[in-house]
Design a protein around this motif. Structure first.
Motif, PDB file in Angstrom:
ATOM      1  N   ASP A 128     -13.606   0.656   5.675  1.00 24.65           N
ATOM      2  CA  ASP A 128     -13.294   2.059   5.958  1.00 24.65           C
ATOM      3  C   ASP A 128     -12.569   2.660   4.751  1.00 24.65           C
ATOM      4  N   PRO A 129     -13.235   3.543   3.996  1.00 21.86           N
ATOM      5  CA  PRO A 129     -12.601   4.083   2.786  1.00 21.86           C
ATOM      6  C   PRO A 129     -11.460   5.057   3.063  1.00 21.86           C
ATOM      7  N   ASP A 130     -11.304   5.479   4.324  1.00 23.79           N
ATOM      8  CA  ASP A 130     -10.288   6.485   4.650  1.00 23.79           C
ATOM      9  C   ASP A 130      -8.986   5.902   5.177  1.00 23.79           C
ATOM     10  N   GLN A 131      -9.015   4.671   5.703  1.00 24.05           N
ATOM     11  CA  GLN A 131      -7.848   4.129   6.394  1.00 24.05           C
ATOM     12  C   GLN A 131      -6.605   4.088   5.496  1.00 24.05           C
ATOM     13  N   VAL A 132      -6.734   3.528   4.320  1.00 27.17           N
ATOM     14  CA  VAL A 132      -5.568   3.374   3.443  1.00 27.17           C
ATOM     15  C   VAL A 132      -5.080   4.722   2.904  1.00 27.17           C
ATOM     16  N   PRO A 133      -5.945   5.545   2.294  1.00 27.50           N
ATOM     17  CA  PRO A 133      -5.433   6.828   1.774  1.00 27.50           C
ATOM     18  C   PRO A 133      -4.875   7.752   2.845  1.00 27.50           C
ATOM     19  N   ASN A 134      -5.474   7.762   4.035  1.00 31.47           N
ATOM     20  CA  ASN A 134      -4.933   8.592   5.115  1.00 31.47           C
ATOM     21  C   ASN A 134      -3.550   8.108   5.524  1.00 31.47           C
ATOM     22  N   GLY A 135      -3.390   6.796   5.658  1.00 33.33           N
ATOM     23  CA  GLY A 135      -2.095   6.234   6.010  1.00 33.33           C
ATOM     24  C   GLY A 135      -1.036   6.522   4.960  1.00 33.33           C
ATOM     25  N   GLN A 136      -1.423   6.412   3.701  1.00 33.81           N
ATOM     26  CA  GLN A 136      -0.484   6.702   2.612  1.00 33.81           C
ATOM     27  C   GLN A 136      -0.054   8.168   2.628  1.00 33.81           C
ATOM     28  N   ARG A 137      -1.018   9.063   2.783  1.00 28.55           N
ATOM     29  CA  ARG A 137      -0.730  10.499   2.760  1.00 28.55           C
ATOM     30  C   ARG A 137       0.183  10.908   3.922  1.00 28.55           C
ATOM     31  N   HIS A 173       0.806  -1.221   0.000  1.00 23.59           N
ATOM     32  CA  HIS A 173       0.000   0.000   0.000  1.00 23.59           C
ATOM     33  C   HIS A 173       0.842   1.276   0.000  1.00 23.59           C
ATOM     34  N   TYR A 174       2.086   1.190   0.427  1.00 27.57           N
ATOM     35  CA  TYR A 174       2.924   2.387   0.504  1.00 27.57           C
ATOM     36  C   TYR A 174       3.671   2.672  -0.802  1.00 27.57           C
ATOM     37  N   ALA A 175       3.752   1.705  -1.682  1.00 28.97           N
ATOM     38  CA  ALA A 175       4.530   1.869  -2.916  1.00 28.97           C
ATOM     39  C   ALA A 175       3.737   2.705  -3.924  1.00 28.97           C
TER      40      ALA A 175
END
Length: 333
Positions: free
Chosen positions: A241-250, A168-170
């Motif tokens: 949760d639609p926010d968990q991944v994009p928030n973590g990435q940002r 998810h971070y790449a």
């Protein structure tokens, strides 16, 4: 956690699980007297849908660590073949294969810190090839075109495990998941985890995607009900949760850019990071630096002998990284 310690040593997500995951765990307290069968099924169905595969192509694990252990037990050993892995890489599967009686072959990374796939393929004798991508501890990637070509050319008698814990971070255009390749390659297994961007390292939940027959070969080595009901509930809720991944990435990207900029001002380079940690070239042996930072309550990653002058540092919250940078300046002064 010890009070006052800045923990940047284990590539954890400092922002924690989704609020939906925390609520799901709370709601699951009264289910703790029950075996987790139904919750296993719910998570498997969700993961199959997410990855565009059938449910019989998913195997859950007690973190992706269990998946790696199962692969070592199933596909390596004196009779089954060697384990081939990069040097350096995540060591757990190397130790597990050794315990299983397998020969372990380490192949140095390339000058760009990618897996040297031609040499790894040449070293394989049936068994298993382990590719951690993005790689731990270097946070570097092996480009998608090289990896997909390698998978296509590897004989089916040799299994390939691609560990995508940091997927998810790449954000490099040269990086893609290889899960879509599973349908055409019976010797391909892809491991994933909820420990990183989903912030569930302490809960232990992971899984792999492979063809049905490969999953069935692995299953007999697995303990029944190895994933607990709290982890299952949290994992299922995290996917909703639609926010968990994009928030973590940002957040990870913002703080990582801040730290690399500050290090560059001090004259220090890092291996370009595609994960939630970085490798800093300290220009001298890092063991004394690691020890001195620890004395200042800043815990960074352990020594990786193949890169004795590089220090692995997890990307924490900005306040934690400011503490790290202050301590690093003092240590290097």
């Amino acid at each position: 956690m010890v009070k006052g310690v800045v923990r940047l040593s284990a590539n954890e997500n400092p922002y924690g699980p989704s609020p939906k995951a925390l609520k799901a765990m709370n709601d699951a307290f009264n289910l703790s007297c029950r075996y987790p069968d139904e919750h296993n099924d719910l998570l498997i169905d969700a993961l199959a849908k997410l990855n565009g595969v059938n449910r019989d192509q998913i195997l859950l694990g007690d973190g992706s660590g269990e998946i790696l252990k199962l692969c070592a037990e199933t596909f390596t050993g004196k009779e089954r073949g060697t384990l081939v892995a990069a040097d350096p890489t995540f060591e757990a599967i190397l130790e597990q294969a050794s315990v299983n009686g397998a020969e372990v072959v380490k192949v140095s990374l390339t000058s760009s810190f990618a897996h040297d796939l031609p040499k790894m393929g040449a070293a394989a004798q049936r068994g298993l090839i382990y590719v951690c991508n993005p790689n731990n501890p270097t946070a570097s990637i092996t480009p998608n075109d090289q990896l997909s070509d390698f998978i296509a050319k590897t004989p089916h008698a040799t299994m390939i495990l691609v560990d995508e814990a940091y997927f998810h971070y790449a954000d490099s255009p040269d990086y893609e998941s290889v899960i879509p390749l599973v349908k055409d390659h019976p010797n391909l297994i892809v491991a994933r985890t909820f420990s990183k961007v989903y912030g569930m390292a302490g809960l232990r939940c992971g899984y792999c995607v492979a063809q049905k027959e490969t999953i069935e070969r692995m299953r007999p080595y697995q303990m029944w009900d190895s994933v607990n009901i709290m982890a299952l509930a949290a994992a299922s809720a995290s996917l909703d949760d639609p926010d968990q991944v994009p928030n973590g990435q940002r957040l990870n990207k913002e703080v990582k850019e801040f730290v690399t900029t500050e290090l560059a001002k001090m004259g220090y380079k890092t291996i370009p990071s595609q994960a939630n940690f970085m490798m800093i070239d300290c220009g001298r042996p890092v063991v004394p630096l690691i020890k001195t930072l620890r004395e200042q309550n800043v815990h960074v990653g352990r020594l990786f002998p193949a890169l004795p002058n590089h220090m692995r540092v997890t990307i924490g919250k900005k306040s934690e990284m400011e503490t790290f940078l202050s301590a690093f300046r003092r240590v290097k002064a």
